[in-house]
Design a protein around this motif. Sequence first.
Motif, mmCIF file in Angstrom:
data_model
loop_
_atom_site.group_PDB
_atom_site.id
_atom_site.type_symbol
_atom_site.label_atom_id
_atom_site.label_comp_id
_atom_site.label_asym_id
_atom_site.label_seq_id
_atom_site.Cartn_x
_atom_site.Cartn_y
_atom_site.Cartn_z
ATOM 1 N N ALA A 130 0.860 -1.282 -0.342
ATOM 2 C CA ALA A 130 -0.073 -0.216 0.011
ATOM 3 C C ALA A 130 0.944 1.630 0.261
ATOM 4 O O ALA A 130 0.776 2.449 -1.005
ATOM 5 C CB ALA A 130 -0.994 -0.257 1.463
ATOM 6 N N ALA A 131 1.858 1.130 0.864
ATOM 7 C CA ALA A 131 3.134 2.779 1.249
ATOM 8 C C ALA A 131 3.674 2.445 -0.270
ATOM 9 O O ALA A 131 3.237 3.802 -0.765
ATOM 10 C CB ALA A 131 3.802 2.254 1.540
ATOM 11 N N GLY A 132 3.967 1.500 -1.165
ATOM 12 C CA GLY A 132 4.618 1.503 -2.300
ATOM 13 C C GLY A 132 4.219 2.337 -3.600
ATOM 14 O O GLY A 132 4.403 2.921 -4.344
ATOM 15 N N LEU A 133 2.238 1.368 -3.665
ATOM 16 C CA LEU A 133 2.135 2.028 -4.492
ATOM 17 C C LEU A 133 1.871 3.827 -4.211
ATOM 18 O O LEU A 133 1.228 4.153 -5.706
ATOM 19 C CB LEU A 133 0.656 1.165 -4.643
ATOM 20 N N ALA A 134 1.463 3.363 -3.557
ATOM 21 C CA ALA A 134 0.859 5.146 -2.708
ATOM 22 C C ALA A 134 1.620 6.439 -3.435
ATOM 23 O O ALA A 134 1.790 7.300 -4.205
ATOM 24 C CB ALA A 134 0.244 5.421 -1.597
ATOM 25 N N VAL A 135 3.170 5.893 -3.025
ATOM 26 C CA VAL A 135 4.304 6.595 -3.091
ATOM 27 C C VAL A 135 5.125 7.417 -4.583
ATOM 28 O O VAL A 135 5.200 7.905 -5.247
ATOM 29 C CB VAL A 135 5.396 7.125 -1.904
ATOM 30 N N ARG A 136 4.600 5.627 -5.438
ATOM 31 C CA ARG A 136 5.879 5.549 -6.371
ATOM 32 C C ARG A 136 5.973 6.648 -7.659
ATOM 33 O O ARG A 136 6.312 7.361 -8.122
ATOM 34 C CB ARG A 136 5.572 4.345 -6.920
ATOM 35 N N PRO A 137 4.013 6.738 -8.019
ATOM 36 C CA PRO A 137 3.603 7.872 -8.925
ATOM 37 C C PRO A 137 4.085 9.265 -8.191
ATOM 38 O O PRO A 137 4.338 10.031 -9.834
ATOM 39 C CB PRO A 137 2.491 7.591 -9.115
ATOM 40 N N TYR A 138 4.275 9.484 -7.426
ATOM 41 C CA TYR A 138 4.740 11.300 -6.824
ATOM 42 C C TYR A 138 5.982 11.262 -6.466
ATOM 43 O O TYR A 138 6.377 11.728 -6.525
ATOM 44 C CB TYR A 138 3.770 11.464 -5.945
ATOM 45 N N ALA A 139 6.314 10.410 -7.223
ATOM 46 C CA ALA A 139 8.168 10.324 -6.429
ATOM 47 C C ALA A 139 9.140 11.120 -7.086
ATOM 48 O O ALA A 139 9.909 12.119 -6.445
ATOM 49 C CB ALA A 139 8.953 8.613 -7.014
#
Length: 449
Positions: A111-120
Motif C-alpha cells: 500500500a505504501a509503495g503504490l501510493a508513493v511511487r507515482p509521485y516520486a
Amino acid sequence: MASEETRTMTSTPIRSSAGSTEPRSPATRAWTTRLVVVGIVLTALNLRPAITSLGALLEEVRDGLGMSGSLAGLLTSVPPLCFAAFGVMAPRLARRFGPGAVVCAGMAAIAAGLAVRPYAGNTAGFLAATALALMGIAVSNVLMPVIVKHWFPDRVGSMTGLYSMALALGTSAAAAVTVPMTDVLGGSWQSGLAVWAGLAAAAVLPWLPLVRTRDAEAGAGRARRTGAQDVAGARADSGAAAAAGSVPDGLRITRSRTAWALAVFFGLQATAAYITMGWMPQIFRDAGVSAGTAGLLLAVTMVMGVPLAFVIPRLATRLPHQGPIVLALGVCGLAGYAGLYFAPAGGAWAWALLLGVSNCAFPLALTMVGMRARTGAGVAKLSAFAQSTGYLLSIPGPLLVGVLYQHSGGWGMPLALMTALMVPQMAVGVLAGRDRTVEDEATAPGAQG
C-alpha cells in the motif's frame, strides 16, 4: 505419491498462528478459519496489480520519467529481482514474527509503495517505491503455500487454486481497468497507478486480528508454562516454528534434484510471465492496436488464470506426474509466440488467450511446491528456495527483451528469445513433476546428489 487432496492431518491439533495447541471452541475455530480464507484471497488479489497496472501505462510512464527502452526493460526486471532478494527472508521473518504478521506487514508495504511511487518525481524514486511494494509481494509470495499447508493440510490443491484464482483476478483487473480508470481520473498516469494502493490497504485488515491473537496467546502460553508444562510448550512452539518455515534437521534443499528442477521451472515461467505482463501491451500497440485495447488484451491473458488457476491445481493433485500439464501449457505458449510474430494484430485475441493458458504454469508451480514436500517445514524451505532462485534466474529476461527491442527496432528477436526459453521450461517442468519429495532426496545422511 498419494493425492494431496486426500491427505489428512486430523491427528494434529489446530494451532493458532502462535502455535498454541490449546483447545478452542468450534465457533472460534470456524471464525478464525474464515478470516484466514478472507486474508488469503485479499492478499492474492494484491500480488500482481503493482506490475500489470504499470504494464498498461508503461509508455506513459516512460514518457513522463524520460526512460529509454533499456531502462524500461530494467524496470520490468525489478519484480523478479525484488522477489529473489526479499523472498529468501520470508521463512526467517515468519519464524520470528509468525507468517500472518509478516503477510500483514507485506500488505502495508504494498500500500505504501503504490501510493508513493507515482509521485516520486524521478526514475530513482519511482524504482525505490516500486521496490518497497515488491518487497511486500515477495514475502507474501513465499508464505502463501506455507499458510495454506498449515491451515488447510487436507485441501492444498483446492486452496492453492482459490488463491491462484484470486491472484489471476487481481492481475487481470489491474490490466483491464487501469487505462479506463486513468481516463476517468483526468488522464493522469500518476492517479491511475496510485489508486491500487487502496486495495492493498484493505488486505491489511483481515490479518490484524490474527496478529493480535498470536501475541495474546503467546503471552498467555509463557505465563502458564511451569515445570512439566515447559516441555509441552516447547513442543507446541516447535510445531509452530515448523509451520512458519523452520527447516527439519538434515534437510539440505540444494541437494535435491527435484528442488533444482522446480526452481528452474519457476524461474523460466516467471521470465515468460513478466515479459508478457511488461511488454505484451507494447507489442500490440506497435502493431497498431489502441492503448485501451492493448490493456484489454493483457487483461484477457491474465483473466484466463481465474478459472484455470482453480482447475489446474486440483487436476495436478490427482495425477501422479504433472509432466503432461507442463507440456500442454508449453505448447500453448509456443503457439502464442508464433502468432505474435506472424499476425500480432490480426489474431490478437487468440494469441492473448493462448498466452493466458501458458501463464498458468504459475499456479501449477505453486501446487508442485506443496506436493514435493511432506511437511510444513519442507514446504517453507522449498517455497523459499524455488521462488527466490527462480526469480533470480528470471531477472535478465525482461531486461534483455528491452535491449533487443531497442536495438533491433522490432519484435522478431525478442519473440525468438521467448520461444527459445519455452523449450527448457517444458523439460525441467517434466522433471519437477515427478512423484517424489525433497525430504527423500535431501535429508542427510544419504542425501541424493
